[in-house]
Design an enzyme around this catalytic site. Structure first.
Site, PDB file in Angstrom:
ATOM      1  CE1 TYR A 178      -4.358  10.959 -11.873  1.00  0.00           C
ATOM      2  CE2 TYR A 178      -4.861  12.514 -13.645  1.00  0.00           C
ATOM      3  CZ  TYR A 178      -4.300  11.325 -13.213  1.00  0.00           C
ATOM      4  OH  TYR A 178      -3.656  10.505 -14.125  1.00  0.00           O
ATOM      5  CE  LYS A 196      -0.731  10.887 -12.149  1.00  0.00           C
ATOM      6  NZ  LYS A 196       0.109   9.724 -11.770  1.00  0.00           N
ATOM      7  CG  ASP A 251      -1.828   1.196   1.311  1.00  0.00           C
ATOM      8  OD1 ASP A 251      -1.645   2.150   0.526  1.00  0.00           O
ATOM      9  OD2 ASP A 251      -2.736   1.191   2.162  1.00  0.00           O
ATOM     10  CG  ASN A 278       0.798   2.021 -12.980  1.00  0.00           C
ATOM     11  OD1 ASN A 278       0.560   2.592 -14.042  1.00  0.00           O
ATOM     12  ND2 ASN A 278      -0.111   1.268 -12.354  1.00  0.00           N
TER      13      ASN A 278
END
Length: 250
Positions: free
Chosen positions: A166, A170, A59, A86
């Site tokens: 999100y 990134k 995790d 990933n």
């Protein structure tokens, strides 16, 4: 002896396909996943196709779990040649998706996986990667986090409504990638960020226009770079470009 690759979030989607493609190139693949049942099922499927695959429970948002995974990889495999960070979550769409509609709780939850988790995994496994003659670190990012594309009025990305968690996570992955590449530039380790493009996965309700096979290609390319390959780059699918793949502006 085959090269060993560890892929986080590899029980499905782009992560699973990355493991499959790397295994097809002769690598031993370590399938990282939170859920033991799903992770082992992915390994069984890979093995049925002839892959040398092994499940490693992890995790990425739990430092204790990350350290345990690193200890297991060292004990059972002795080292590591490729790390593909990933694992990621979106946090979902809150309200109308605009910047002011998000919540602090979601921002924290997304960063725990997408940024803090990536940082924890990389640091935990870096000692093993340093033992490799030519290690590769691939951080799966996204074009939605490109400051250049999002501020270019002539690029469709500038018109896209994106929730802060999100998208900004990134952008943070980009800087993390650059800083690790700078630290390791005098070593044989290459660190790059991959852009899969808008790929149909559970992450986006399978709404993407690229297949998982296509989405995994940038990660696989960067994971198998030759000795004279680049480091500290953002590379992958070019939306609307004359070429399918190439450098992505930060």
């Amino acid at each position: 002896m085959s090269r060993k690759a560890f892929i986080t979030g590899a029980n499905k989607g782009i992560g699973y396909e990355t493991a499959r493609q790397l295994a097809a190139r002769g690598m031993t693949v370590l399938v990282g996943a939170r859920d033991a049942e799903l992770g082992q099922a992915a390994v069984d499927k890979l093995r049925a196709d002839g892959a040398d695959a092994h499940f490693v429970q992890i995790d990425v948002s739990d430092e204790e779990s990350v350290n345990a995974a690193a200890a297991r990889i060292e004990a059972e495999f002795g080292g590591l040649d490729v790390l593909v960070n990933n694992a990621a979550i979106t946090g979902g769409m809150e309200g109308d998706g605009k910047a002011s509609s998000g919540t602090l709780a979601t921002l924290r939850r997304v960063y725990e996986t997408n940024v803090f988790g990536l940082f924890a995994v990389t640091n935990a496994l870096l000692p093993l990667l340093r033992r490799s003659e030519s290690a590769r670190i691939v951080n799966v990012s996204s074009e939605v986090g490109s400051l250049s594309l999002r501020t270019d009025p002539n690029n469709p990305m500038s018109q896209m409504v994106s929730a802060i968690p999100y998208t900004s996570s990134k952008t943070a992955v980009s800087m993390v990638t650059v800083l690790y590449a700078m630290e390791l530039r005098d070593t044989a380790i290459k660190v790059n960020a991959a852009n899969p493009g808008y790929t149909a996965t559970d992450l986006n309700g399978n709404s993407g226009f690229r297949t998982v096979e296509q989405g995994a290609e940038p990660s696989v390319h960067l994971a198998t770079l030759p000795a004279d390959g680049p480091s500290g780059t953002f590379w992958g699918y070019l939306w609307g470009g004359e070429q399918e793949y190439g450098p992505i502006p930060w």
